[in-house]
Write a protein that holds these residues in place. Sequence first.
Motif, short mmCIF file in Angstrom:
data_model
loop_
_atom_site.label_atom_id
_atom_site.label_comp_id
_atom_site.label_asym_id
_atom_site.label_seq_id
_atom_site.Cartn_x
_atom_site.Cartn_y
_atom_site.Cartn_z
N VAL A 1 0.83 -1.20 0.00
CA VAL A 1 0.00 0.00 0.00
C VAL A 1 0.87 1.25 0.00
CG1 VAL A 1 -1.83 1.26 1.21
CG2 VAL A 1 -1.81 -1.25 1.24
N TYR B 1 -1.58 3.88 -4.87
CA TYR B 1 -2.21 2.59 -5.17
C TYR B 1 -1.95 1.58 -4.06
CZ TYR B 1 -2.75 4.32 -9.95
OH TYR B 1 -3.09 5.06 -11.04
N ALA B 2 -2.90 0.65 -3.93
CA ALA B 2 -2.73 -0.53 -3.10
C ALA B 2 -2.74 -1.74 -4.03
CB ALA B 2 -3.86 -0.65 -2.07
N CYS C 1 -6.12 4.20 -3.96
CA CYS C 1 -6.39 4.46 -2.55
C CYS C 1 -7.44 5.56 -2.35
CB CYS C 1 -5.10 4.83 -1.82
SG CYS C 1 -3.91 3.48 -1.71
N LEU D 1 -8.26 1.67 4.57
CA LEU D 1 -7.56 0.45 4.19
C LEU D 1 -8.45 -0.77 4.39
CD1 LEU D 1 -5.06 -1.17 3.38
CD2 LEU D 1 -4.24 -0.96 5.75
N LEU E 1 -0.72 9.04 2.73
CA LEU E 1 -1.93 8.25 2.54
C LEU E 1 -3.17 9.14 2.62
CD1 LEU E 1 -1.02 5.18 4.76
CD2 LEU E 1 -1.23 5.18 2.27
#
Length: 333
Positions: free
Chosen positions: A28, A32-33, A54, A60, A94
């Motif tokens: 992650v 992008y994850a 994301c 998450l 994030l």
Amino acid sequence: MTSNRPAGVSTDPSRQSPIPHRIIVADVGGTYARLGWIDAGGSNEIHDYRRYACAEHPDLASILRDYAAGTPSHGAVVAIAGVLEGDRLINSNLPWAVSVEQTRAGAGLAWVQLINDFEAVANAVPTLAPDTLSPLTPSTVSGASSPALVIGPGTGLGAAVWIEGQPPRVLPTEVGQASLAAGNALELDIVRRLLKDRPYLHNEHVLSGPGLMNLYRCLCELRDATPVHADAGALVAAAALDPLARETLETFCGWLGSVVGDLAIIFGARVVYLAGGVTAHIPEFLHDGRFLQRYLNKGVMTEQLERVPVWRVEHGQLGLLGAVVHRRETGSR
């Protein structure tokens, strides 16, 4: 009673089972994850690779929950950018906050473990096949495989050090948050302009995907030009025809080489691996000599660095592979 559970791990004892299950592995980043799954009792083969944006998900847990829908998954090992402080992940890139326990509960898993993303990448280094490595230095032979510096610009700038042993150890770092140092007159001008808008300038302000755009805007200001590219992808695509876009990428690669050389000296690295999402899109600029020149421009340490090879890693699932290796080395739950 003191818990022996490692940091970054959340478990629900009521959901534990001795029966092997599929385990989610995830990488992650700020943009992008990337997710896949492995058989808890099987090989390291990664199945059902998927990529999530994301910013399109509220947290998450929702990404893990969506991936696990219809697929029995016992737990997850998540390589993620940032530093764990208790249950909380400290990260500036994030789109949402991360709690280990809230992530586990929200994803509906028996356990979740978070590890630093470049800790995972460093774990993957010993497993890399020769055809995934491209040399950035004339020397490709090192007297030792450790310490190995692994570094890469993406949404941020990540780095870790792999140290050989039984078991091997990985030192995660927050190099992206360390102060950015200029190495020539142009870089000094860029630093001055960036400091007008912020009290502290760190490496990610230039050596990352978003940093690439900061660099471009500064060069436009210095050259009395109007910025015409809105994002890093457009900038890279235009580099063949746009002199300012090209200068941005050349400056970026030279500056990156300088920082990589500094870190190789600081950590006593015997080999360097350059990864990260940005490097995958600019190989011709990394190989044109500017990176190498600045990497070696270290005064009395130049001779030492000439014996430290730098490899550009061409592997699209390096973080996932590192999460798998971490899972195998830490054993079953």
